[in-house]
Design an enzyme around this catalytic site. Structure first.
Site, PDB file in Angstrom:
ATOM      1  CG  HIS A  11      -2.208  -0.684   1.066  1.00  0.00           C
ATOM      2  ND1 HIS A  11      -2.294  -2.044   0.965  1.00  0.00           N
ATOM      3  CD2 HIS A  11      -3.492  -0.215   0.988  1.00  0.00           C
ATOM      4  CE1 HIS A  11      -3.568  -2.402   0.834  1.00  0.00           C
ATOM      5  NE2 HIS A  11      -4.314  -1.303   0.837  1.00  0.00           N
ATOM      6  CG  HIS A  15       1.809  -3.090   6.595  1.00  0.00           C
ATOM      7  ND1 HIS A  15       2.664  -4.075   6.139  1.00  0.00           N
ATOM      8  CD2 HIS A  15       0.823  -2.983   5.676  1.00  0.00           C
ATOM      9  CE1 HIS A  15       2.209  -4.540   4.996  1.00  0.00           C
ATOM     10  NE2 HIS A  15       1.093  -3.900   4.687  1.00  0.00           N
TER      11      HIS A  15
END
Length: 324
Positions: A94, A141
């Site tokens: 991302h 993350h």
């Protein structure tokens, strides 16, 4: 592992801001924004973004499955997404995609359109930062994953930038472009790093490379037969500001996205049906659809058709409807 943790939202502003920001790094954004730039802003800008996006994302996806760094432990973090939880964490794709798309758009437009340099730089930084922060907020993350993804993407942008014009010229003019654009991504997809368990990274990578392959073939074909549209300038110069232009922009987008979605649905049904007949499985068999011999051709053909449709068939339809 498949259970979603219960949580209480205490700040709805942050919750919806970062849920929306996370969507900016997913398929729904790619399948709308990238074609939008091609149909309404500038062909050369769109070409560069698609090529950079596909290269950056392939490297990011492969890096995940080579490094095999786990995602944050839950608990203590609360994971707001489950689909990507089966993937490894480092680097954050991302973060890589957001950095690549925002800064490639900025660098490709800053010399073609008149807008303050600082404004473009801040916009690219804000966009990429929001997506990066969303990965921390959703618990998908670590800080290191996000920083690593952004830095890898930045390095790749710096390395690719001097070769942009050369790559663009070759993809538009080389007689080997269609063969190269299809063969190389297919080889990469079939030779994707093998894991001990199923992860959506191979399927996502095939989707990305397939869409880029179809679009690249479309770029080449258009340049051979409608070269006037590929001079590097947009058909509608500048960003849309007048009411009549905005209406045409919206019309082009709505018509285009409808055709793209119909193409995706139709090709998915046809290809899965053919593969199901070939390998003797029902279309609803998820385990069969995850097999290499099914997943790669199904996703590659479907999304290469989407890329080709967006770059060739939709512009032709726009001309037929008088929307150009």
């Amino acid at each position: 592992q498949g259970c979603t943790q219960k949580y209480i939202v205490k700040n709805y502003f942050y919750y919806y801001l970062f849920k929306f920001s996370a969507a900016l790094g997913e398929e729904i954004f790619y399948i709308t924004f990238l074609p939008f730039t091609y149909w309404n802003i500038d062909h050369s800008v769109s070409r560069r973004m698609i090529i950079v996006w596909s290269i950056v994302m392939y490297i990011g996806q492969v890096s995940k499955d080579i490094l095999k760094w786990p995602r944050p432990l839950s608990p203590p973090v609360v994971k707001l997404e489950m689909r990507t939880n089966a993937e490894y964490g480092m680097p954050s794709t991302h973060a890589m995609a957001a950095t690549a798309i925002s800064f490639s758009f900025f660098t490709a437009t800053m010399n073609q359109y008149k807008y303050p340099f600082e404004l473009g730089l801040v916009a690219a930084f804000v966009f990429s930062t929001l997506v990066c922060l969303s990965r921390l907020y959703t618990g998908m993350h670590t800080v290191l994953d996000v920083i690593g993804g952004a830095l890898i993407s930045a390095v790749l942008l710096v390395l690719l930038y001097p070769a942009w014009d050369t790559i663009d010229h070759l993809l538009l003019t080389s007689p080997f472009c269609p063969l190269f654009s299809i063969a190389v991504p297919l080889v990469l997809c079939y030779n994707y790093p093998k894991l001990d368990y199923y992860s959506p990274t191979r399927g996502d990578t095939t989707t990305i490379l397939g869409a880029a392959a179809g679009a690249t073939v479309g770029f080449w074909l258009n340049n051979q037969y409608t070269a006037a549209a590929y001079t590097g300038k947009s058909i509608q110069p500048g960003l849309p500001v007048l009411t009549s232009t905005v209406v045409f922009v919206l019309a082009r987008f709505l018509v285009g996205i409808l055709v793209v979605l119909l193409t995706r649905w139709a090709m998915k049904s046809v290809v899965l049906g053919m593969l199901g007949y070939r390998y003797k499985f029902p279309m609803g068999d998820l385990a069969a659809r995850r097999r290499l011999e099914v997943e790669v051709p199904y996703k590659f053909v479907t999304y290469s058709s989407v890329g080709f449709t967006a770059t060739v068939l939709v512009p032709l339809l726009h001309r037929l409807l008088g929307l150009m």
